[in-house]
Structure formats: structure tokens, C-alpha cells
Design an enzyme around this catalytic site. Structure first.
Site, PDB file in Angstrom:
ATOM      1  N   ASP A 239      -6.471 -34.399   5.432  1.00  0.00           N
ATOM      2  CA  ASP A 239      -7.518 -35.052   4.641  1.00  0.00           C
ATOM      3  C   ASP A 239      -6.923 -36.201   3.848  1.00  0.00           C
ATOM      4  O   ASP A 239      -5.756 -36.180   3.471  1.00  0.00           O
ATOM      5  CB  ASP A 239      -8.135 -34.056   3.652  1.00  0.00           C
ATOM      6  CG  ASP A 239      -9.070 -33.086   4.346  1.00  0.00           C
ATOM      7  OD1 ASP A 239      -9.391 -33.338   5.521  1.00  0.00           O
ATOM      8  OD2 ASP A 239      -9.460 -32.093   3.715  1.00  0.00           O
TER       9      ASP A 239
ATOM     10  N   TYR B 125       0.805  -1.226   0.000  1.00  0.00           N
ATOM     11  CA  TYR B 125       0.000   0.000   0.000  1.00  0.00           C
ATOM     12  C   TYR B 125       0.836   1.273   0.000  1.00  0.00           C
ATOM     13  O   TYR B 125       0.304   2.345  -0.221  1.00  0.00           O
ATOM     14  CB  TYR B 125      -0.974   0.003   1.182  1.00  0.00           C
ATOM     15  CG  TYR B 125      -2.280  -0.609   0.798  1.00  0.00           C
ATOM     16  CD1 TYR B 125      -3.071  -0.006  -0.199  1.00  0.00           C
ATOM     17  CD2 TYR B 125      -2.726  -1.782   1.367  1.00  0.00           C
ATOM     18  CE1 TYR B 125      -4.260  -0.573  -0.591  1.00  0.00           C
ATOM     19  CE2 TYR B 125      -3.920  -2.358   0.978  1.00  0.00           C
ATOM     20  CZ  TYR B 125      -4.687  -1.738   0.001  1.00  0.00           C
ATOM     21  OH  TYR B 125      -5.848  -2.297  -0.391  1.00  0.00           O
TER      22      TYR B 125
ATOM     23  N   GLU C  74      -4.610 -30.247   9.468  1.00  0.00           N
ATOM     24  CA  GLU C  74      -4.760 -29.495   8.223  1.00  0.00           C
ATOM     25  C   GLU C  74      -5.784 -28.390   8.366  1.00  0.00           C
ATOM     26  O   GLU C  74      -5.614 -27.305   7.855  1.00  0.00           O
ATOM     27  CB  GLU C  74      -5.162 -30.446   7.084  1.00  0.00           C
ATOM     28  CG  GLU C  74      -5.426 -29.690   5.778  1.00  0.00           C
ATOM     29  CD  GLU C  74      -5.872 -30.583   4.637  1.00  0.00           C
ATOM     30  OE1 GLU C  74      -5.655 -31.809   4.736  1.00  0.00           O
ATOM     31  OE2 GLU C  74      -6.434 -30.075   3.675  1.00  0.00           O
TER      32      GLU C  74
END
Lengths: 696, 442
Positions: B323, B185, B271
Site C-alpha cells: 500500500d 495451553y 502486502e
């Protein structure tokens, strides 16, 4: 029954192939016959009914199924009438190798004018409520309120400085007023023999000459369908003026058609003076039409026609009572190279059917089978014919009289034709527009930035040779962004049912435009594909598109377009490089202030640190920091140095670019100057290499 | 749905649910419940964990010398590779500043002499990133490319580089830390979008040969940690057992972290946020002393740094719960071998020797996860899976290859949440304890 009924090339007018139409007429006749036989056996009552069965004349058939020939509605009828006349005119001029010069006038005729023409007195409406467009008091109130509301918003928008919307076109419901048009088409073609005019125009499916060749027409009806339409919509006769080359009179004929008998009905047939030795034909027909809905189609047609026939000159006018709607467009001639007249050719053995064999036999002058095979088909030599006859079986011999062949034997021949291998027909009988002409046409009408064209070698689809020519243009005037597809079949534009067409689909789905540096969405791309063949495999009732299911044609179109793209790619890349060169300096200069600021800020911070705290640098660095402190070096110094550097680099790059690209320029386009008519006094400016001629 | 399953599994009132499905569901559920009975008392599980932890801390000194000791040691040990590979190290702000100064001064002199300027930037192209089996991580091959200003292709990048250098210089001088977003920015107009300033920032790290945190530019917080851990964040004492359910955000600036202490027996890497929350709420770390960590998906630099720091200082085994799909494995690979984007700093960011606890493809059948909780793999999943099979870090571990092959064969994937079909707390009450008890990790 697959009679190819045309009016003969000599007519210079209509020489079309009617397949679907005539055979369906035949089917009707057959059905009628069957009906009769059945009724005989049955009761008397049905027999009486059967006696009411009528024969239908071909003219009647087309009158009832006019959509087949492109006369679906008044608007389309106006379009089709115009195009049939234009195509006839082109054929006529080309048949005598004359550069076509065609004038089309569409004149709007108001209702009152039309009524006076047919001798009908205008009548005021007395019983207003009788009419469809009568507005009841309630409806009027509603409409007025709506208009007032609209005006209010208009005023508001105008006050706010918004764009003012167009007032919605006020239109009555129902069919409204029928609009009538006088369509006139004048050419400089062959003209028609005086005595043949009534039959050539007043009889549908008449004609003696049969032939297989590339023709412009699609329906084989030409002006005759326009005549039927005028008979149906206005009842006014058609007027023909015609003169053949070297004729000292002009034939004038006013006639209409007796649809039930399919015979011409001549009102007037006379010879008139021909003072300026004019030759050609002028047809005038008054029909119902709709200019508003089909205006753009008609203009597109003219423009596309001008692209594919740059050797013709077209003058198109639209006349009406309100002068602001009037329109005159001239499509100038750009070349005098004309494609050759398509040659009539013989059938290819793999493209014939049983009926065709029968007809060929009945028409042939050859006596025996050997000669018949050898002379009535292409690509069968004598030895080949002998081998074929040997293959047919013991019932056949070279000496067999063709006329005596039984239908079983014909089936055997047909089967053999289907299975045997024949050389492909050559494309010699075809007359493509020519790559040169296509290119000129595109340049002439679109003025593109870039153009590439390609003509494929003749290829074969079911025994019919075809040639695909393609052109791709980038940029130009009156071209919208994205793909603009121009389709041609046998050198006439196809305007309707674009979606399913093989050309559209190929251009949209099977060409990866981006791989040729062409932006499919942003660039103005013109895609021109012209297919010529002895038989164009049209699809749909209106014969308005070529199906996408024929792999031979699809792949030929694709490869032709790819060739064009390849040619374009190198040009586009060159252009991009040139543009990049132009932009380089600007792009580099844009970043100079940012760099100068970034460097200066850090330098300032380094210099700010008091010497004992900060580490020692090289001598040169120290000197630099001194200068920064004394403001001898500022942000501006960096800017100036960088600007100079960019300047220098740009110069070097420009030199390098010039050395790489050399002086190779685009191939020059030949300039076409119209030949002057009449004699002028010239003033010549001589020079060793050229002469300038000024016409004072 | 899982609510229904749970009730069905409890066996009490299995009236709900369609009649046709009921028997199968209840058998699966009852089997799952029957596993509960296999659990030995926590004490015995703890005993196994304790032995594991001690084994880990003992074996560490031997194993660490090769790859996973401190950065300086790694650098020293890799005399040879350092020449051909780029390895960055943490540096103090003074030395980074002086490096920047030298670069800027050189550029300024070059400009003033009318030669424009150019930076030599190590190429971070994908082709330049290689996996080294010896080091067990991805490294960046040393190959520098010039970034001259007077070239249309590189002018913009050169400008941004100069700008980022000056911004970093200013940050270091003031002794503060800024986020990547802050940096972006400060000159939005030039940078265009944050991806560009971020990329150049990584370039600058490589050029200066220091880690990104040495530039005092950090990413915003992403990872969270909870469990038996206390450390000081910028001097404030943090007790991670008292962080509620949300956990303590992992500080983006690892320098702030000091005084790490823990009585945990292992580190559990999760996870996903959802599973993390379940573990935190059930105070899993109180039943089995552990540190629970998640980066909520792909791990950021701070989480990886933090994990590595924990591993190095506490010498605890790290178990991963991800997963059962190719992405789970991919995330695991980033923790272990590093990402391509940060390959130049892989020495500081990777934590080798993570054990794959679950959910593994073989677990789906072992725990009889119902069909309706498994998902078919998409074509893309299969593609990613096949690519993983080709990766060296997978090939190294036979067990992993087998699991991945199982996944590709059955073409089924499942999330950690699939276990919730046996009850929301099945994960913490049965699945994990049983896994720990059986030492079922690879």
C-alpha cells in the site's frame, strides 16, 4: 441604588448584601415611572390604565420570585429554610466569639394536626370523584391486576431464591397531600434586642448598616424569606425567643409579615422569665415542605457544614408520627479554635462602579477629595491619592469638596480607577476556615485513611481578595468510590448545580490523579475546597455555583488541590511500599509449586536417559542426578528449599526496609477532649509525666 | 463504485454515473486505458526480466558475502559484532537439549544449596535494539539482566521461564513440533495469556542462543505462496502452480522444506491477501514467470524465513507491492531489516535488497488515480511517516526518502485496491506489466 441592605451586625441575625434583588426592584419602580409619563401624553383611557399601576413592596417581589432565594418548591424551601436558620445561628454565635451550639428540629405535622392548629375541622370527602386522586373503577381494576402480577413474580422469585425487589411505591397522581413541617433552630448566639425583633424579622431589605465583608449568606434575606414562605404556604406566624447576654428576661415574639406593606405584623410581644441565663435565639417557623425528596440534601448539608465548622456543635433531629422515620444526629465539637470574625473592609478602587462611588460620596464624612480617596478606599495612601488627583485633570484638586463633584467628574474618577494600577487588597479582612479546622473537620466527619490540606495565600479577582483552602482525603466511612466533592463558599456548603462549578471541573478535568498514585475510579477520594472572599462570583439564579470562567480562581483551586495531592503522594507511596512488603512473601510462595514441578520434570527426564546415551556432566551434576534417581531429591525437596529461601530473603528485605524507613512516624494528631461541665469528684492517678483522672 | 468506473473506462456505455463527474472520471480512466497501449509485447518485457534475474544471480556471490549468505557464514564473518550483539543460529535438538539440561541442573543445584535460583536473560527492551547500517538490519545488543526468583518483580517471569524450559525440553525429547498456542495451553493458569508465554519463549531463544524454530515451537501458518515454485514439504512434493487460487500455506517449520526448484524470473511480495488473490486468479505467474508471496499484513517469522530461503537458494530479485501508506513501508522494513521483537534472529530472518515496485506515492499521480480512491492521512499516519523518515534504512535509499516526502507533502494515501477503480484486472493487465517493462522499482 446598589443599596446594601442588611440588618446590621448587631442583630446577630441577618446581615446580607442584596444587590440583584434590590436593583431589580428599583428597575421595576423606574419602569413604572416611565409608564406614567408616557400615559400622560396619550389618551385618557390609557391614563386610566396607568393609574392601575402598582408599587411593589420588596416583600412582594420576593414572594413572587421566591426561586431566586432558593424557594423553588416545597422540598427546596424546607432545605433553604433550614440552612438560612443554621447560617444565621452560626453568624450570631460567632459574632460574640461563642462556640456555636446549634439545635435544629424538623417536625413533621400531619394534615389533621395542621388543621386543628389552624382551627379547621377535618372533613370527610363526600364527592369522591371531585378529587384528583380519585380512582375510577377501570383504573382500580388495572392497578389490582398489576399488583397481582407483581405479587406473582415476587413469589416466583422468592421460590427461586432470587433477590426480592421492593414493591414500587404506590403513589397517587397529582400534587397529593401537602406536608407541613415545624422547623425550629436554637442557638447560643448574641440574641436580639427586645424592641428590634419585629423589624429585624418582619421587614425585608430593612437595615441601616452597610459594609463590605465576607459574609455567609447568599441572598441577604435569611429568616425573612422563610417567614414569607410560611406566610404563603401555611399562613402561620413565626415564633421567636431571644435573650441577650446578661439579660434577665427572654423576649418572646409571635409575628408575621404584611407582604404588601412590607411591615411586621406582631401578634404577641412580651418578656418572659429567663431562669437559666440563656442567651441566644430560637426561631420556629411552620412551612410546607417535602422531607422525602430533600432528606438527603438536608443531611448532606449538615454533614458538610460540620466539616467546615468543626468548632460548632450541631444537634439535628427529625420528628414525625412514625418513629422509624425519626432521626437524631449529633455532630460533635472537635476543636475550640474559631476563625476570627471577618473584618469589614473598604472598597478596592478597581472594584467600584459609578453608583458605588456616588453612594460612598453621599455617605462619607470626609470633606475634600484627598481625604475621601485616602480614607474610603483601601490601598490608596496620601501620596498616591495626590498623584491620582493630579492625573484627573485641572478640574480636580485635593481641596475639591467631594459632595460638589459633577457626574462628569465622577465618570472621570471611575475611569481612572479602572485604568490606574493599585496594589492588590490584602486578605486580612477575610476569615478562612483555617487549614487546621478544615483538617479536623474532615477527620471528624469522614474518618479518612489519609488526609492532606493546603491553604493558599490571598489572591485577587477584580479587586476582591479571596483565599482558597483545599483538602483531599482518601478512604473513610460513608464515602463512595471515586470523587466526592465538597464545595464551600464563604464557609457554607454549596450543594446544587455541581456540574458547572469551578471546583468540580478542576477536580475532574485538571488534576491528573493517577500521577499522584490515586485511582480516580476506585479510591474513595474526598475533595474539599473552600473559597472565601468579600465577593464570591456566583453564577446562576440560585447562586449555587461559582463559574469556571474566572482564571484566577480556577488556577488557585488547581494549585491548592495539586499541593494536597503532592502531600498525599509521598504517604501513598509509603503505604504501597508497606503493602508490597506484606505481599512479597505471599507472592513469592505462590510460585514455588510451579517452579518445583518444572525443575523436577526436566530433572526426571534427564535422569531417565540411560547413562551411555546421555552426555557426561560435572561431578556435582552427576551426583544430583543420582539423588533424583534414588528419589533422595524430590519435588518436595525443591519446595522446601525454595520456601526457606523466600523466608530468608523476606527477613533480609524487612530489615532493610526498617533501616531505610527508620522510625519516622506519621505526625501525631492532637486529641481533643471536650471540656467537662459541672464539677465532679475525681480520683487522680499520678505519674511523673501525666495524671489520669477518673470520674467515678 | 469501481464497477461503475470500469464500465465508464471501457468507454462503451458511459451512460451511468452523474453527469458532473463523468468527464473527469472518464478522462482519468481513458488515460489509464491509454497506458495499456504503451505496453510492449510480453516477450520484450520478459527479456528485460530475464536480464534482471541473471544480473541478480551473478551479482549475488559478490554481494552476499557481506551480509546475506548462510547463517554460519554470517557468524564467522561477524566475529567482532558477535561479542557485542546477540546472534542466534539454528541448532539441532541434541545441542539445544544439552543446553537446557545444563541450565536446569544449575538451577536445581542452586535451589538445593538454599540460594534460590536466577536466570541470566538477555534484555530485549526496545532501547537494546539497534539498526546497524553495515549489516543493514536490526540487531540485539548483548546485555543480560538477572531474573532472580526471590524478587517480587521477577518471580513470576522466572517461574514462567523455568516452566517454558521444561516444556521445550519435553518437546525436543519427543522430537515433535508444537505451536506457540499449544505451549500456552499446557499451563494456562501459570501463563495467564499467550503474550506472556510467547515473550518468555523469545527470551529462552536468546538465552540458549538458538532460533525459535530450533526449539521446535512454531507459530501457526499465516503466509501463502503461489507461482512457479516446487519444493518438498516434509517429503511431499508441492507444485505451487497447482495450488488453486488460495495458494500453498508457507510451512511454519522451515526445516520441513527442501528441494526448492523454480523457473521464475522474480519474486513478487504482496502486502495483502486481496491483491494476492487477484494475481493468483489471473495466473499472473504464467504470463510473467514469478513466485507470489504474501504474509497477509505484518509478516510472521515463517514467511520471512521462507522468503530468505528462496532468495538465498534461487538468487532471484524480490519486488514488493505494498500500500502507499506508512504501514506499507513499515512492512517492507520488517522483511528487509527485521522487527525489534525478533532482532536476536535478524540474521536469519531478513532479506535485504527488496525493490519497492509499488504502489508508490508518485504512482498516484502518474496513473491518475481518482481523488475518491485516495484517502487523507490521519494524524497518526503522518506521525508514523515522519518517524520512518528518521529511520536509517529509509535514509539509505534516496528514492524512498523522496517517495515518503511526497506522501507526507500530499497527505494522501492509497491502497493497492485503488487501482481497481480502472477495472478489477487493471492491476494484473496494465499496472504491473507496465511497471515491469519500465523497470520502475527503487
Amino acid at each position: 441604588m446598589d443599596d446594601d441592605a442588611g440588618d446590621g451586625a448587631a442583630s446577630g441575625g441577618t446581615k446580607r448584601k442584596v444587590t440583584a434583588a434590590s436593583s431589580s426592584a428599583a428597575a421595576k419602580g423606574k419602569a413604572a415611572g416611565k409608564g406614567k409619563a408616557a400615559s400622560k401624553a396619550s389618551a385618557l383611557a390609557t391614563a386610566k390604565e396607568s393609574s392601575l399601576l402598582k408599587q411593589k413592596s420588596p416583600a412582594e417581589f420576593f414572594a413572587e420570585n421566591k426561586n431566586i432565594a432558593g424557594f423553588d418548591n416545597p422540598g427546596k424551601s424546607l432545605y433553604t429554610t433550614m440552612r438560612e436558620l443554621v447560617e444565621n445561628a452560626l453568624d450570631s454565635a460567632e459574632s460574640i466569639s461563642e462556640l456555636p451550639d446549634i439545635e435544629i428540629i424538623i417536625e413533621e405535622i400531619t394534615k389533621s394536626k395542621f388543621n386543628t392548629m389552624i382551627g379547621l375541622v377535618d372533613r370527610q370527602r363526600i364527592d369522591e370523584e371531585l378529587y384528583d386522586d380519585f380512582e375510577s373503577a377501570k383504573a382500580r381494576e388495572k392497578r389490582l391486576a398489576k399488583e397481582a402480577r407483581f405479587q406473582e413474580t415476587q413469589a416466583k422469585n422468592a421460590a427461586l431464591g432470587k433477590k426480592v425487589k421492593e414493591a414500587p411505591a404506590a403513589r397517587g397522581k397529582g400534587r397529593g397531600e401537602a406536608a407541613f413541617f415545624r422547623v425550629t433552630c436554637k442557638d447560643n448566639g448574641r440574641g436580639m434586642p427586645h424592641d428590634d425583633i419585629p423589624n429585624m424579622l418582619g421587614r425585608v431589605l430593612s437595615g441601616t448598616k452597610y459594609g463590605l465583608r465576607q459574609t455567609r449568606g447568599k441572598f441577604g434575606l435569611g429568616a425573612k424569606m422563610a417567614l414569607i414562605w410560611s406566610k404563603m404556604s401555611t399562613g402561620l406566624p413565626i415564633e421567636i425567643k431571644s435573650s441577650m447576654k446578661g439579660q434577665n428576661f427572654i423576649s418572646f415574639c409571635r409575628l408575621d409579615i404584611d407582604i404588601h406593606k412590607n411591615v411586621p405584623h406582631v401578634h404577641l410581644h412580651e418578656k418572659r422569665e429567663n431562669k437559666d441565663r440563656w442567651h441566644g435565639a430560637e426561631l420556629q417557623v411552620i412551612i410546607e415542605g417535602n422531607w422525602t425528596t430533600h432528606r438527603s440534601k438536608i443531611l448532606h448539608y449538615m454533614r458538610q457544614m460540620a466539616v467546615i465548622t468543626p468548632y460548632a456543635q450541631f444537634l439535628f433531629r427529625f420528628l414525625s408520627d412514625s418513629p422509624d422515620k425519626n432521626l437524631t444526629i449529633q455532630f460533635a465539637r472537635r476543636t475550640d479554635v474559631m476563625p476570627p470574625i471577618p473584618l469589614q473592609t473598604k472598597h478596592h478602587p478597581s472594584a467600584v462602579d459609578l453608583l458605588l462611588i456616588k453612594r460612598l460620596i453621599s455617605e462619607t464624612t470626609k470633606q475634600n477629595l484627598l481625604q475621601f480617596l485616602q480614607h474610603e478606599f483601601v490601598n490608596i495612601s496620601k501620596s498616591h491619592a495626590e498623584r491620582l488627583i493630579g492625573e484627573m485633570g485641572p478640574d480636580f484638586s485635593a481641596k475639591t469638596t467631594v459632595k460638589s463633584l459633577t457626574s462628569q467628574q465622577l465618570v472621570r474618577i471611575h475611569q481612572l480607577f479602572r485604568q490606574a494600577k493599585f496594589d492588590d487588597p490584602s486578605g486580612n479582612c477575610l476569615s478562612p476556615a483555617g487549614e487546621y479546622n478544615l483538617r479536623l473537620g474532615i477527620i471528624k466527619e469522614l474518618h479518612p485513611d489519609l488526609v492532606a490540606t493546603h491553604a493558599s495565600s490571598p489572591q485577587v479577582f477584580e479587586g476582591h481578595p479571596f483565599i482558597v483552602e483545599a483538602g483531599i482525603s482518601i478512604g473513610g466511612k460513608d464515602v463512595k468510590h471515586g470523587l466526592n466533592i465538597f464545595r464551600y463558599a464563604n464557609r457554607i456548603p454549596l450543594l446544587f448545580e455541581q456540574g458547572a462549578d469551578v471546583i468540580t471541573r478542576t477536580a475532574l478535568k485538571r488534576i491528573n490523579w493517577s500521577s499522584y498514585k490515586i485511582n480516580q475510579q476506585q479510591d474513595k477520594i474526598g475533595v474539599f475546597v473552600s473559597i472565601v472572599s468579600t465577593k464570591i462570583p456566583f453564577k446562576g439564579t440560585g447562586k449555587e455555583y461559582i463559574g469556571d470562567d474566572i482564571t484566577e480562581i480556577a488556577s488557585a483551586v488547581q494549585s491548592a488541590l495539586k499541593q494536597c495531592c503532592l502531600q498525599l503522594k509521598s504517604k501513598i507511596v509509603k503505604k504501597l511500599q508497606a503493602r508490597e512488603r506484606q505481599d512479597r512473601k505471599r507472592n513469592l510462595n505462590r510460585y514455588i509449586p510451579d517452579v518445583a514441578r518444572a525443575i523436577m520434570e526436566t530433572l526426571g527426564e534427564i535422569a531417565d536417559e540411560s547413562p551411555p546415551k546421555r552426555p557426561r556432566y560435572d561431578k556435582e551434576d552427576e551426583e544430583l542426578l543420582e539423588k533424583v534417581n534414588s528419589e533422595e531429591v524430590t519435588e518436595m525437596t525443591f519446595r522446601d528449599c525454595l520456601t526457606q529461601h523466600v523466608e530468608q530473603v523476606d527477613y533480609e528485605m524487612a530489615l532493610e526496609y526498617a533501616m531505610q524507613s527508620g522510625v519516622s512516624e506519621e505526625p501525631r494528631e492532637a486529641l481533643y477532649l471536650n471540656s467537662l461541665e459541672g464539677s465532679y469528684k475525681f480520683i487522680d492517678f499520678q505519674s511523673p509525666v501525666f495524671v489520669f483522672r477518673f470520674i467515678p | 463504485m469501481s464497477e461503475k468506473k470500469r464500465r465508464g473506462g471501457a468507454g462503451a456505455g458511459a451512460a451511468s454515473g452523474s453527469a458532473s463527474k463523468k468527464p473527469r472520471v472518464s478522462t482519468a480512466a481513458s488515460y489509464a486505458e491509454s497506458l495499456r497501449s504503451k505496453l510492449r509485447p510480453d516477450a520484450s518485457i520478459l527479456a528485460t526480466l530475464r536480464s534482471l534475474a541473471s544480473a541478480c544471480s551473478k551479482s549475488k556471490p559478490a554481494g552476499s558475502s557481506s551480509s546475506s549468505s548462510s547463517a554460519s557464514k554470517a557468524l564467522a564473518a561477524e566475529d567482532d559484532p558477535a561479542a557485542s550483539y546477540i546472534v542466534v543460529a539454528d541448532q539441532d535438538s541434541a545441542s539445544v537439549t544439552s543446553r537446557i539440561n545444563r541450565l536446569v541442573l544449575a538451577a536445581a543445584r542452586s535451589i538445593l544449596s538454599g540460594r534460590g535460583f536466577s536466570f541470566a536473560v538477555p534484555s530485549r527492551a526496545a532501547s537494546n535494539q539497534v539498526y546497524l547500517p553495515d549489516l543493514d538490519r536490526i540487531v540485539l545488543v548483548r546485555r543480560e539482566s538477572a531474573r532472580p526468583f526471590a524478587n517480587v518483580a521477577t518471580a513470576r517471569k522466572a517461574t514462567i521461564t523455568a516452566r517454558v524450559l521444561s516444556l521445550v525440553h519435553a518437546v525436543l525429547r519427543r522430537g515433535i513440533h508444537v505451536t506457540k498456542r499449544d505451549l500456552f495451553y499446557t499451563d494456562v493458569k501459570l501463563f495467564g495469556d499467550q503474550a506472556q508465554s510467547d515473550a518468555v519463549l523469545d527470551d529462552v531463544s536468546c538465552m540458549l542462543g538458538c532460533t525459535r524454530s530450533s526449539l521446535h515451537v512454531v507459530a501457526s501458518e499465516k503466509g501463502v505462496v503461489v507461482g512457479r515454485l516446487t519444493f518438498a514439504d516434509d517429503g511431499d512434493r508441492i507444485d505451487c502452480t497447482r495450488m488453486g487460487v488460495g495458494g500453498k500455506a508457507i510451512p511454519p517449520n522451515i526445516d520441513r522444506v527442501s528441494g526448492i526448484e523454480s523457473d521464475a524470473l522474480f519474486i513478487l511480495l504482496v502486502e495483502k491477501d486481496a491483491a494476492f488473490m487477484r494475481l493468483a486468479e489471473d495466473r499472473f505467474y504464467n504470463r510473467f514467470p514469478c513466485i507470489i508471496l504474501t504474509a497477509k499484513g505484518q509478516p510472521d517469522v515463517a514467511t520471512r524465513l521462507f522468503l530468505r530461503r528462496l532468495k538465498v537458494e534461487l538468487k532471484l530479485p524480490v519486488l514488493a507491492l505494498v500500500d502507499s501508506d506508512p504501514y506499507g513501508l513499515k512492512i517492507l522494513s520488517v522483511y528487509m531489516c527485521g522487527s525489534k521483537n525478533m532482532s536476536y534472529d535478524s540474521a536469519n530472518l531478513t532479506t535485504p535488497d527488496i525493490k519497492w515496485l509499488g504502489v508508490r506515492p508518485s504512482d498516484l499521480d502518474k496513473y491518475r488515480v481518482p481523488e475518491q480512491c485516495r484517502l487523507p492521512m490521519t494524524d497518526h499516519d503522518i506521525k508514523v511517516g515522519k518517524e520512518l523518515l528518521e529511520e536509517d534504512f529509509v535514509k539509505q535509499n534516496e528514492g524512498w526518502v523522496k517517495e515518503l516526502e511526497t506522501m507526507l507533502r500530499t497527505r494522501q494515501k492509497a491502497e493497492i485496491q485503488a487501482l481497481s477503480s480502472f477495472g478489477f484486472q487493471y492491476l494484473t493487465e496494465v499496472y504491473l506489466p507496465l511497471k515491469l517493462q519500465q523497470q520502475d522499482w527503487i
